[in-house]
Scaffold this motif. Structure first.
Motif, PDB file in Angstrom:
ATOM      1  N   TYR A 142      10.716  -9.457 -53.227  1.00 36.09           N
ATOM      2  CA  TYR A 142       9.312  -9.281 -52.823  1.00 36.09           C
ATOM      3  C   TYR A 142       8.912 -10.165 -51.644  1.00 36.09           C
ATOM      4  O   TYR A 142       8.062  -9.807 -50.839  1.00 36.09           O
ATOM      5  CB  TYR A 142       8.382  -9.564 -54.001  1.00 36.09           C
ATOM      6  N   GLY A 143       9.508 -11.328 -51.577  1.00 42.29           N
ATOM      7  CA  GLY A 143       9.142 -12.273 -50.513  1.00 42.29           C
ATOM      8  C   GLY A 143       9.404 -11.716 -49.122  1.00 42.29           C
ATOM      9  O   GLY A 143       8.848 -12.183 -48.136  1.00 42.29           O
ATOM     10  N   LYS A 144      10.284 -10.704 -49.047  1.00 45.74           N
ATOM     11  CA  LYS A 144      10.611 -10.137 -47.734  1.00 45.74           C
ATOM     12  C   LYS A 144       9.737  -8.953 -47.365  1.00 45.74           C
ATOM     13  O   LYS A 144       9.874  -8.403 -46.275  1.00 45.74           O
ATOM     14  CB  LYS A 144      12.082  -9.703 -47.729  1.00 45.74           C
ATOM     15  N   CYS A 145       8.892  -8.544 -48.278  1.00 45.61           N
ATOM     16  CA  CYS A 145       8.045  -7.368 -48.000  1.00 45.61           C
ATOM     17  C   CYS A 145       7.063  -7.725 -46.889  1.00 45.61           C
ATOM     18  O   CYS A 145       6.338  -8.711 -46.965  1.00 45.61           O
ATOM     19  CB  CYS A 145       7.298  -6.939 -49.254  1.00 45.61           C
ATOM     20  N   SER A 146       7.042  -6.893 -45.831  1.00 41.42           N
ATOM     21  CA  SER A 146       6.143  -7.159 -44.698  1.00 41.42           C
ATOM     22  C   SER A 146       4.762  -6.565 -44.916  1.00 41.42           C
ATOM     23  O   SER A 146       3.845  -6.828 -44.149  1.00 41.42           O
ATOM     24  CB  SER A 146       6.732  -6.566 -43.414  1.00 41.42           C
ATOM     25  N   GLY A 147       4.654  -5.725 -45.955  1.00 44.25           N
ATOM     26  CA  GLY A 147       3.373  -5.042 -46.161  1.00 44.25           C
ATOM     27  C   GLY A 147       3.183  -3.855 -45.238  1.00 44.25           C
ATOM     28  O   GLY A 147       2.069  -3.344 -45.096  1.00 44.25           O
ATOM     29  N   CYS A 148       4.257  -3.371 -44.630  1.00 44.69           N
ATOM     30  CA  CYS A 148       4.110  -2.277 -43.662  1.00 44.69           C
ATOM     31  C   CYS A 148       3.845  -0.944 -44.330  1.00 44.69           C
ATOM     32  O   CYS A 148       3.391  -0.005 -43.682  1.00 44.69           O
ATOM     33  CB  CYS A 148       5.343  -2.163 -42.775  1.00 44.69           C
ATOM     34  N   ARG A 149       4.162  -0.848 -45.603  1.00 35.68           N
ATOM     35  CA  ARG A 149       3.903   0.386 -46.374  1.00 35.68           C
ATOM     36  C   ARG A 149       4.662   1.590 -45.855  1.00 35.68           C
ATOM     37  O   ARG A 149       4.289   2.727 -46.116  1.00 35.68           O
ATOM     38  CB  ARG A 149       2.387   0.683 -46.428  1.00 35.68           C
ATOM     39  N   ARG A 150       5.740   1.316 -45.111  1.00 40.45           N
ATOM     40  CA  ARG A 150       6.548   2.455 -44.675  1.00 40.45           C
ATOM     41  C   ARG A 150       7.201   3.114 -45.887  1.00 40.45           C
ATOM     42  O   ARG A 150       7.517   4.288 -45.855  1.00 40.45           O
ATOM     43  CB  ARG A 150       7.602   2.007 -43.660  1.00 40.45           C
ATOM     44  N   CYS A 151       7.386   2.348 -46.976  1.00 39.91           N
ATOM     45  CA  CYS A 151       7.952   2.939 -48.193  1.00 39.91           C
ATOM     46  C   CYS A 151       6.996   3.969 -48.789  1.00 39.91           C
ATOM     47  O   CYS A 151       7.418   5.027 -49.268  1.00 39.91           O
ATOM     48  CB  CYS A 151       8.293   1.849 -49.214  1.00 39.91           C
ATOM     49  N   GLU A 152       5.700   3.675 -48.727  1.00 49.03           N
ATOM     50  CA  GLU A 152       4.706   4.631 -49.247  1.00 49.03           C
ATOM     51  C   GLU A 152       4.705   5.905 -48.404  1.00 49.03           C
ATOM     52  O   GLU A 152       4.587   7.016 -48.922  1.00 49.03           O
ATOM     53  CB  GLU A 152       3.289   4.026 -49.211  1.00 49.03           C
ATOM     54  N   VAL A 153       4.813   5.714 -47.096  1.00 47.88           N
ATOM     55  CA  VAL A 153       4.838   6.866 -46.189  1.00 47.88           C
ATOM     56  C   VAL A 153       6.068   7.725 -46.500  1.00 47.88           C
ATOM     57  O   VAL A 153       5.976   8.948 -46.669  1.00 47.88           O
ATOM     58  CB  VAL A 153       4.853   6.403 -44.709  1.00 47.88           C
ATOM     59  N   ALA A 154       7.233   7.064 -46.605  1.00 49.17           N
ATOM     60  CA  ALA A 154       8.481   7.793 -46.836  1.00 49.17           C
ATOM     61  C   ALA A 154       8.479   8.482 -48.200  1.00 49.17           C
ATOM     62  O   ALA A 154       8.873   9.643 -48.322  1.00 49.17           O
ATOM     63  CB  ALA A 154       9.657   6.826 -46.722  1.00 49.17           C
ATOM     64  N   CYS A 155       8.012   7.780 -49.212  1.00 51.15           N
ATOM     65  CA  CYS A 155       8.009   8.324 -50.573  1.00 51.15           C
ATOM     66  C   CYS A 155       7.107   9.548 -50.661  1.00 51.15           C
ATOM     67  O   CYS A 155       7.490  10.592 -51.205  1.00 51.15           O
ATOM     68  CB  CYS A 155       7.557   7.251 -51.562  1.00 51.15           C
TER      69      CYS A 155
END
Lengths: 179, 624
Positions: free
Chosen positions: A16-29
């Motif tokens: 979790y510490g490496k999460c940038s908060g870019c939310r590209r995972c939400e976009v991709a999912c």
């Protein structure tokens, strides 16, 4: 992909510490599952209860799968790669799986009456793909092993927030966390 | 129209009434969204009486507008606008975050706020559910505490509204700090802890409406697009290109705190008395190794994640948390105040954020005060005992607090550099305007033009319709990627143009087509649509009022300081060449369709369908 590879159980390791908060995972999912950009219908959701303390919240595939056990209509099952899969037609949106989940991970689809749980994208998780491509590496695909307590990773957003905020902000964390 | 949610939320705080309105497709095709659409709405609704509108009065409008590419083009932003309490014109000021995406997913392309609430309120939006709630309990609170309280309250409201649907994510929040509440003209509209729509002074407009915050959650998908497969490809293309920017991703704009000074000699130092330094202590590596606790931080959909989170862990500034800081704040609350240590810089940047002050505008007015102190024009007595010596971060911090709360001399400085200079000239009986580094009351961004080694041209600020705004400068040719006309597309389709750096020029038109289905050619954009937006912004800037109005002959001009030779560095002795500046200004006027007095020409306005603007400007032409 070889069929043996396709049937292999996998897991998404999370740092979790490496999460940038870019939310590209939400976009991709959401593009993969809904063919739309739809953060609320994403099976992986980035929480930010404290700025800087962003992290992806999604199914950890507990070894005892309490959500599957508790479902009153048997809408949830476990597939060959270890993912929880949903029978949309059967699901009644009762939310018992949410209460059974130690991390309160599942959430209802914003427009349909069924629950959203990560299905590991048939073995090629899209969230991992974009996170790795971008070099953040908060999410990594690994083999799922026997005799590992995956359930211990299932934490509520509040618990993860507190743990991470302490790492980042130390003794200042308490005054920043919404409580 | 595809790519748009289709509705604008209109909130009248005086009447406590909320309604939705629809923008006609023809209007959206011409003005796109964000800055362009704001300009159109402001002209239509306030144009006739523009000169009489007080920017921090009830009659001003506060606009938050997304664009058709918001949420799709990687790096979501929203454009904040209205009549600016700085320039008295229109400034499109954008801020990053998830707010615009939540807003579109809630079903709105934007919010138009009118009137003034009787007492402090905040607006809560969850899809069709709109509530105007009391903000008494958070009035006066700083950024971090405001975010904390509203995150908690917002989630509780969402739990009730979406009962049994699972754990709600936090809503997105934009807000003002104490500076906005106190109508400080350098106040920003804030997001998260560190994000700001700074240029324009819209924090004061929000404060003048008694609006502390807007909190939004949307549960639908982003609006339907014309060609989703093409959109997916374009997102991938943008991201891949951004991933190639290894240095920018690692350092953000923070490497410029050293480079713009040492290598380009274009960084404000001690209120622009110098533009060169080679302080190794201000190299980005120092920030990275000593202060960065998070090395990649970004907003919705962003592949670059150029922000970093910094925290001071030891020493006198222990506990300060902020972003990198980015270059602008490294300069403006660093070198411009004679501060060359990362810890003090992070502390001051974090204080700007907490107070809800624009770091550029406020750093500029602090530097201005610093120079007056250096010249013994301002005394310890004027400053209630503060020793405003260069590098004294604690003294500058105390003065920033006075500005945010309008205490003592802070009340004068809260008017921004230009207005403060006029007041102080009267108070002190001598001309201090020559120390005010601004264009049309907008403090210029931290990019000097004397060395000629940084990006703007000599008329970049002087001829910009957003005045000192370094993100929107006049440039020739008009079709250049650095030209204001190009920037208007970014800020009207509304996305982060850091992610547009290095992309093929035609990518934005392709993206626009894939989302909206509408073909837009560069010719149409540069010769008609962008030009029309420029004319409208120019018209409102020149109409100005009620306190000041600009005369292009006097005010399409550089700060006087830029005609003083650089006193140090590799380009020592260089200054802006007045003759070259005047030639460029003339060329720019011609290119953009303004007469020799800087007023848009009748034939240009008529060709663009702006006959009504032409009529109003006739008054200015007669006076010119």
């Amino acid at each position: 992909m070889l069929s043996s590879e396709k049937n292999k159980k996998l897991w998404i390791a999370r740092d979790y510490g490496k999460c940038s908060g870019c939310r590209r995972c939400e976009v991709a999912c959401s593009l993969y599952h809904e063919n739309k950009i739809w953060p609320e219908a994403s099976r992986i959701r980035v929480f930010m209860l404290v700025p800087g303390v962003e992290f992806p919240h999604f199914c950890v595939q507990c070894q005892d799968y309490p959500c599957v056990d508790v479902c009153p209509v048997n809408a949830l099952s476990i597939n060959q790669i270890g993912a929880v899969t949903l029978d949309k037609e059967a699901c009644i949106g009762c939310g018992k799986c949410i209460d059974a989940c130690p991390g309160r991970v599942p959430h209802l689809h914003p427009e349909e009456n069924y629950v959203l749980i990560c299905d590991l994208c048939d073995g090629s998780p899209q969230c991992v793909k974009v996170c790795q491509e971008g070099g953040w590496k908060a999410l990594s695909k690994v083999d799922r092993k026997e005799n590992v307590d995956y359930r211990e990773h299932a934490k509520t957003p509040e618990v993860i927030t507190r743990e991470l905020a302490l790492v980042f902000y130390g003794e200042k964390a308490e005054e920043l966390i919404p409580c | 129209m595809l790519g748009y949610a289709g509705k604008i939320l209109e909130v009248d705080l005086s009447a406590e009434k909320v309604q939705t309105t629809i923008q006609r497709e023809e209007v959206l095709k011409e003005f796109i969204g964000g800055r362009g659409l704001a300009t159109k709405i402001l002209w239509d609704r306030l144009g006739e009486k523009w000169e009489t509108i007080n920017p921090i009065g009830e009659e001003n409008l506060l606009l938050f507008l997304t664009g058709p590419l918001t949420g799709y083009f990687p790096g979501g932003r929203i454009c904040v606008s209205g009549k600016s309490p700085q320039s008295n014109g229109v400034i499109g000021s954008t801020i990053a975050g998830e707010f615009p995406v939540e807003l579109k997913c809630a079903g709105y392309d934007g919010i138009i706020v009118s009137g003034k609430a009787d007492e402090p309120v905040y607006l809560f939006i969850a899809d069709a559910e709109i509530q105007i709630l009391s903000a008494r309990h958070i009035w006066g609170k700083n950024g971090k505490q405001t975010v904390r309280v509203l995150t908690k309250e917002g989630r509780e409201l969402l739990k009730q509204l979406f009962l049994g649907r699972g754990e709600p994510k936090e809503p997105a929040i934009i807000y003002i700090g104490p500076a906005g509440e106190n109508l400080v003209r350098t106040a920003a509209v804030m997001g998260k802890w560190t994000h700001a729509a700074g240029y324009g002074g819209y924090g004061a407009v929000m404060g003048s409406k008694n609006l502390k915050a807007v909190v939004v959650k949307g549960s639908s998908a982003l609006p339907e697009v014309y060609n989703v497969e093409e959109v997916k490809h374009l997102i991938d293309d943008v991201c891949k290109k951004c991933y190639e920017s290894v240095d920018f991703r690692r350092w953000g704009t923070s490497s410029a705190g050293y480079n713009v000074g040492a290598e380009r000699s274009a960084e404000p130092i001690k209120n622009w008395q110098e533009e060169w330094h080679d302080e190794e202590s201000f190299k980005v590596e120092e920030f990275e190794k000593r202060l960065w606790i998070k090395k990649a931080w970004g907003d919705f959909g962003c592949p670059t994640t150029c922000l970093k989170m910094a925290m001071v862990k030891t020493g006198q500034f222990k506990g300060a948390i902020g972003d990198n800081p980015d270059y602008e704040l490294q300069a403006y609350v660093g070198t411009n105040l004679g501060v060359f240590t990362p810890e003090a810089n992070v502390y001051l940047a974090s204080l700007m954020d907490d107070l809800g002050l624009c770091g550029i505008q406020t750093g500029n007015v602090l530097g201005f005060a610093g120079e007056l102190y250096q010249r013994r024009i301002l005394t310890n007595e004027d400053l209630d005992g503060l020793k405003l010596e260069w590098g004294n971060a604690e003294a500058f911090a105390e003065l920033a607090k006075k500005i945010a709360h309008r205490q003592g001399l802070g009340d004068v400085l809260a008017e921004g550099t230009f207005r403060a200079a006029i007041k102080l000239s009267k108070l002190k009986g001598l001309d201090v305007l020559r120390f005010a580094v601004h264009v049309k009351a907008v403090a210029i961004g931290a990019h000097g033009i004397r060395s000629g080694k940084d990006y703007p041209m000599e008329m970049s600020y002087a001829c910009s319709v957003q005045a000192g705004d370094h993100t929107s400068v006049a440039y020739l040719p008009l079709t250049h990627s650095a030209s204001e006309l190009t920037v208007i597309f970014h800020d009207s389709a509304v996305y982060c143009w850091f992610n547009a750096f290095g992309q093929p020029q035609d990518l934005k038109w392709k993206f626009y087509k894939a989302v909206t289905g509408v073909e837009l050619t560069p010719k149409e954009w540069y010769e008609t649509k962008a030009l029309r937006i420029i004319q409208l912004q120019r018209a409102m800037l020149l109409l100005g009022g009620p306190d000041f109005r600009w005369n292009p002959r006097l005010h399409d001009e550089n700060p006087l300081r830029f005609y003083e030779p650089l006193p140090s560095g590799p380009w020592k002795g260089k200054a802006v060449d007045k003759k070259r500046f005047e030639e460029l200004r003339k060329k720019y006027y011609e290119a953009v369709g303004w007469d020799e007095n800087g007023i848009p020409k009748p034939e240009v306005l008529k060709r663009l369908g702006l006959a009504d603007v032409d009529e109003v400007l006739d008054r200015l032409r007669r006076n010119a």
